[in-house]
Design an enzyme around this catalytic site. Structure first.
Site, PDB file in Angstrom:
ATOM      1  N   ASP A  39      -7.904  -5.605   0.295  1.00 28.12           N
ATOM      2  CA  ASP A  39      -8.557  -6.608  -0.843  1.00 28.12           C
ATOM      3  C   ASP A  39      -8.150  -8.002  -0.566  1.00 28.12           C
ATOM      4  O   ASP A  39      -8.455  -8.919  -1.267  1.00 28.12           O
ATOM      5  CB  ASP A  39      -7.921  -6.039  -2.166  1.00 28.12           C
ATOM      6  CG  ASP A  39      -8.855  -4.796  -2.518  1.00 28.12           C
ATOM      7  OD1 ASP A  39      -9.761  -4.492  -2.272  1.00 28.12           O
ATOM      8  OD2 ASP A  39      -7.884  -3.869  -3.274  1.00 28.12           O
ATOM      9  N   HIS A  54       1.123  -1.128  -0.150  1.00 27.70           N
ATOM     10  CA  HIS A  54      -0.050   0.074   0.004  1.00 27.70           C
ATOM     11  C   HIS A  54       0.732   1.206  -0.042  1.00 27.70           C
ATOM     12  O   HIS A  54       1.832   1.244   0.582  1.00 27.70           O
ATOM     13  CB  HIS A  54      -0.951   0.086   1.260  1.00 27.70           C
ATOM     14  CG  HIS A  54      -2.089   0.897   1.100  1.00 27.70           C
ATOM     15  ND1 HIS A  54      -1.835   2.372   1.353  1.00 27.70           N
ATOM     16  CD2 HIS A  54      -3.369   0.706   0.542  1.00 27.70           C
ATOM     17  CE1 HIS A  54      -3.154   2.732   1.016  1.00 27.70           C
ATOM     18  NE2 HIS A  54      -3.910   1.966   0.486  1.00 27.70           N
TER      19      HIS A  54
HETATM   20  N1  ACO Z   1       4.080  -7.848  -3.956  1.00 26.40           N
HETATM   21  C1  ACO Z   1       5.381  -7.778  -3.798  1.00 26.40           C
HETATM   22  N2  ACO Z   1       6.239  -6.878  -3.711  1.00 26.40           N
HETATM   23  C2  ACO Z   1       5.551  -5.499  -3.729  1.00 26.40           C
HETATM   24  C3  ACO Z   1       4.157  -5.629  -3.455  1.00 26.40           C
HETATM   25  C4  ACO Z   1       3.400  -6.787  -3.551  1.00 26.40           C
HETATM   26  N3  ACO Z   1       2.302  -6.561  -3.720  1.00 26.40           N
HETATM   27  N4  ACO Z   1       3.853  -4.254  -3.500  1.00 26.40           N
HETATM   28  C5  ACO Z   1       4.965  -3.376  -3.353  1.00 26.40           C
HETATM   29  N5  ACO Z   1       6.091  -4.549  -3.276  1.00 26.40           N
HETATM   30  C6  ACO Z   1       7.437  -3.912  -3.593  1.00 26.40           C
HETATM   31  C7  ACO Z   1       8.011  -3.566  -4.805  1.00 26.40           C
HETATM   32  O1  ACO Z   1       8.182  -4.510  -5.748  1.00 26.40           O
HETATM   33  C8  ACO Z   1       9.076  -2.254  -4.478  1.00 26.40           C
HETATM   34  O2  ACO Z   1      10.091  -3.051  -4.531  1.00 26.40           O
HETATM   35  P1  ACO Z   1      11.586  -2.476  -4.798  1.00 26.40           P
HETATM   36  O3  ACO Z   1      11.882  -1.162  -4.127  1.00 26.40           O
HETATM   37  O4  ACO Z   1      12.473  -3.583  -4.447  1.00 26.40           O
HETATM   38  O5  ACO Z   1      11.436  -2.095  -6.331  1.00 26.40           O
HETATM   39  C9  ACO Z   1       8.464  -1.467  -3.174  1.00 26.40           C
HETATM   40  O6  ACO Z   1       7.461  -2.774  -2.581  1.00 26.40           O
HETATM   41  C10 ACO Z   1       7.683  -0.508  -3.256  1.00 26.40           C
HETATM   42  O7  ACO Z   1       6.511  -0.788  -4.316  1.00 26.40           O
HETATM   43  P2  ACO Z   1       6.033   0.446  -5.386  1.00 26.40           P
HETATM   44  O8  ACO Z   1       5.259  -0.241  -6.436  1.00 26.40           O
HETATM   45  O9  ACO Z   1       6.911   1.440  -5.431  1.00 26.40           O
HETATM   46  O10 ACO Z   1       4.718   0.955  -4.113  1.00 26.40           O
HETATM   47  P3  ACO Z   1       3.752   1.666  -4.358  1.00 26.40           P
HETATM   48  O11 ACO Z   1       3.246   2.599  -3.235  1.00 26.40           O
HETATM   49  O12 ACO Z   1       3.897   2.502  -5.718  1.00 26.40           O
HETATM   50  O13 ACO Z   1       2.700   0.687  -4.747  1.00 26.40           O
HETATM   51  C11 ACO Z   1       0.673  -0.765  -4.698  1.00 26.40           C
HETATM   52  C12 ACO Z   1       1.415   0.486  -3.994  1.00 26.40           C
HETATM   53  C13 ACO Z   1       0.554  -0.294  -6.274  1.00 26.40           C
HETATM   54  C14 ACO Z   1      -0.369  -1.020  -3.956  1.00 26.40           C
HETATM   55  C15 ACO Z   1       1.531  -1.828  -4.625  1.00 26.40           C
HETATM   56  O14 ACO Z   1       1.919  -2.336  -3.153  1.00 26.40           O
HETATM   57  C16 ACO Z   1       0.860  -3.334  -5.414  1.00 26.40           C
HETATM   58  O15 ACO Z   1       1.160  -3.112  -6.786  1.00 26.40           O
HETATM   59  N6  ACO Z   1       0.172  -4.122  -4.805  1.00 26.40           N
HETATM   60  C17 ACO Z   1      -0.498  -4.968  -5.494  1.00 26.40           C
HETATM   61  C18 ACO Z   1      -1.808  -4.684  -5.959  1.00 26.40           C
HETATM   62  C19 ACO Z   1      -2.978  -4.421  -4.765  1.00 26.40           C
HETATM   63  O16 ACO Z   1      -3.015  -5.182  -3.834  1.00 26.40           O
HETATM   64  N7  ACO Z   1      -3.469  -3.138  -4.927  1.00 26.40           N
HETATM   65  C20 ACO Z   1      -4.628  -2.981  -3.789  1.00 26.40           C
HETATM   66  C21 ACO Z   1      -4.032  -1.741  -3.074  1.00 26.40           C
HETATM   67  S1  ACO Z   1      -5.145  -1.313  -1.722  1.00 26.40           S
HETATM   68  C22 ACO Z   1      -6.430  -0.625  -2.492  1.00 26.40           C
HETATM   69  O17 ACO Z   1      -6.373   0.273  -3.350  1.00 26.40           O
HETATM   70  C23 ACO Z   1      -7.584  -0.807  -1.971  1.00 26.40           C
END
Ligand code: ACO
Length: 378
Positions: A315, A262
Site C-alpha cells: 500500500d 506486515h
Molecule cells: N508503524 C510503526 N510501528 C509499527 C508499524 C507501523 N506501520 N507496524 C507495526 N509496528 C510496530 C508496532 O508498534 C509493534 O511494536 P511493539 O512491539 O514495540 O509494540 C510491532 O511493530 C508489531 O506490531 P503489531 O501490531 O503487533 O504487528 P501486526 O502483525 O499485528 O500488525 C499491521 C500488522 C496491522 C499491518 C501493522 O504493521 C500496521 O498497523 N501497519 C500500518 C497499516 C498498514 O500499512 N496496513 C496494510 C498492511 S498490508 C495489507 O493489508 C495490504
C-alpha cells in the site's frame, strides 16, 4: 479464572489452519509466489486476465485458453438494471459499502448461487471479477450525477475500469499501471479478508457470501485501507523537507506509519518494489514528482524500523499512484478489492474441496453462577 490451562493464540499469529497451493509468502526473504510462480516474473509478464486465470484455475493459460477466458470476463462485465438502481439508492455510502452491497445483491441474479461445486464457484468468481470494476465505476459516476458507462469489450478489465470511471479511453500507460496493480493484489495467503471468506465458506455458505465477507473485512485501515491513509499522510506532509519531522512526531506520539509493517513480511513486501519505479515515472509524466519524493523521504526516515522488520508494504506506493491517476481517494480500497476477487475465489474453492468448519474458541474469563435478579428488582 474459569477455564484454566488454555493456550491463547491472540490474533492467530503464526497459526497454520490448513494447506494451500494458491500462494506462498516467504516473509523472511520478501518473496511472493502465485501457484508456484514468482510475483517478479508474473508482474513483469502477465496481465490481470492471465493472472486471474492462473490464480483461480491453478495453471497459466495457453493463448487460446486466455482468449476464451478474457472473452468470458468481458461478456460478464455488465450489471442488471436492478443493481444499478440499488447503487443509486445507496450512492452516499462509502464505495466499499456500495461494492459489498452490490456483490451481495448479485446473488439474487445468479442461477448458480447455491451451487458450491468447484466448476460453478469458479464461474461465479469469474463473473464477480468482471462485475466489480463496473460496480465501482458506476457508483463513482452515479454519485456525481452522471450516467454509468457501458463496458467496452475491446478494452482489458483494467482499461475498462478507467474508461467507465472517466468516460474516455485511458492512456495505455495509465491502464497498464492499474492492470499491474490488480496483478499485485490478486492473491495473498491467509490475510484477514481471505480468512473471513474461508470462514464463510467453511459453513458451506456460497461464494457470494464469502466475497461479501472478504470485502467487509478488507475495508479496515489495518488491511486494505492503508493506501488511502498513506496518501492522506503524504498530503499532510506536503513537502519532502517536512517528511522526517512528520515521521518523528507520529512515532513519538505512539502513532503508526501507514504503508509500513506486515504480519508475515519481515522484509520489504516485493509487491511494493514493483510499484516504486512506476510511481516515479508516473509522477514525472504527470508533472507531479513531489509525491514520489515525499515517499522516498518517508522511506529514509523509516530505515531504523526496516532493520527491525517493519518495512514498506504494497500500500505504500499504490495510494500516490491512484491519486496521480485522478482516482478519488475513497475508491482506493475498492481497487484492492477488485484485484483480490480471484484470490478469494481460489481459496473458497480450496476450502470447499477439503472443508472443515472454522470454529476456534474463546477462553471465558467472566463470572459464573451469578444470582439472577428479576427486571423489576434491578
Ligand atoms: N508503524 C510503526 N510501528 C509499527 C508499524 C507501523 N506501520 N507496524 C507495526 N509496528 C510496530 C508496532 O508498534 C509493534 O511494536 P511493539 O512491539 O514495540 O509494540 C510491532 O511493530 C508489531 O506490531 P503489531 O501490531 O503487533 O504487528 P501486526 O502483525 O499485528 O500488525 C499491521 C500488522 C496491522 C499491518 C501493522 O504493521 C500496521 O498497523 N501497519 C500500518 C497499516 C498498514 O500499512 N496496513 C496494510 C498492511 S498490508 C495489507 O493489508 C495490504
Amino acid at each position: 479464572m474459569t477455564e484454566e490451562g488454555v493456550t491463547l493464540y491472540r490474533g492467530l499469529r503464526e497459526v497454520y489452519i490448513d494447506r494451500t497451493t494458491s500462494s506462498f509468502i516467504n516473509g523472511k526473504e520478501g518473496k511472493l509466489y502465485y501457484r508456484g510462480y514468482s510475483i517478479d516474473d508474473l508482474a513483469q509478464n502477465c496481465g490481470f486476465e492471465e493472472i486471474s486465470y492462473l490464480v483461480m484455475m491453478g495453471e497459466l493459460p495457453t493463448a487460446s485458453e486466455l482468449e476464451a477466458f478474457s472473452k468470458e470476463l468481458k461478456s460478464n462485465m455488465g450489471l442488471p438494471q436492478e443493481i444499478v438502481d440499488l447503487i443509486t439508492i445507496v450512492k452516499d455510502a462509502h464505495p466499499m459499502d456500495v461494492l459489498r452491497t452490490a456483490i451481495s445483491a448479485l446473488a439474487g441474479f445468479d442461477s448458480e448461487v447455491d451451487d458450491n461445486s468447484s466448476e460453478a464457484t469458479l464461474r461465479k468468481g469469474t463473473k464477480l471479477t468482471a462485475q466489480a470494476p463496473t460496480i465501482v465505476a458506476a457508483h463513482s459516476r452515479i454519485r456525481q450525477g452522471l450516467d454509468p458507462i457501458t463496458p467496452d469489450p475491446k478494452l482489458s478489465i483494467a482499461a475498462n475500469f478507467l474508461y467507465m470511471l472517466f468516460g474516455t479511453v485511458p492512456d495505455p500507460e495509465d491502464a497498464k499501471l492499474i492492470d499491474k496493480d490488480f496483478v499485485l493484489h490478486a492473491e495473498h495467503g491467509l490475510n484477514a479478508s481471505a480468512f473471513g471468506a474461508r470462514v464463510a465458506a467453511s459453513t458451506q455458505a456460497d461464494l457470494h457470501c464469502a466475497v461479501t465477507t472478504g470485502i467487509a473485512v478488507l475495508k479496515g485501515p489495518s488491511h486494505g485501507g492503508a493506501a488511502e491513509s498513506v496518501m492522506t499522510m503524504s498530503l499532510e506532509i506536503g513537502d519532502e523537507s517536512k517528511a522526517e519531522q512528520y515521521i518523528k512526531d507520529t512515532l513519538d506520539g505512539g502513532g503508526r506509519i501507514m504503508g509500513f509493517g506486515h504480519r508475515v513480511y519481515k522484509a520489504v513486501d516485493p509487491r511494493s518494489l514493483h510499484l516504486q519505479d512506476d510511481l516515479k515515472a508516473l509522477g514525472e509524466r504527470k508533472g507531479e514528482p513531489k509525491w514520489y519524493s515525499i515517499l522516498q523521504k518517508v522511506l529514509e526516515a523509516m530505515q531504523p524500523y526496516a532493520r527491525k522488520g517493519i518495512c514498506q508494504n504494497v500500500d505504500f506506493f499504490s495510494g500516490a499512484m491512484y491519486f496521480l491517476l485522478d482516482i478519488p481517494e475513497d475508491l482506493f480500497i475498492s481497487i484492492f478489492a477488485m484485484g483480490r476477487i480471484p484470490g478469494w475465489t481460489a481459496q473458497v474453492v480450496e476450502q470447499f474441496d477439503n472443508n472443515i468448519l472454522l470454529r476456534p474458541r474463546l477462553q471465558y474469563v467472566g463470572e459464573l453462577d451469578r444470582k439472577f435478579i428479576q427486571i423489576s428488582d434491578r
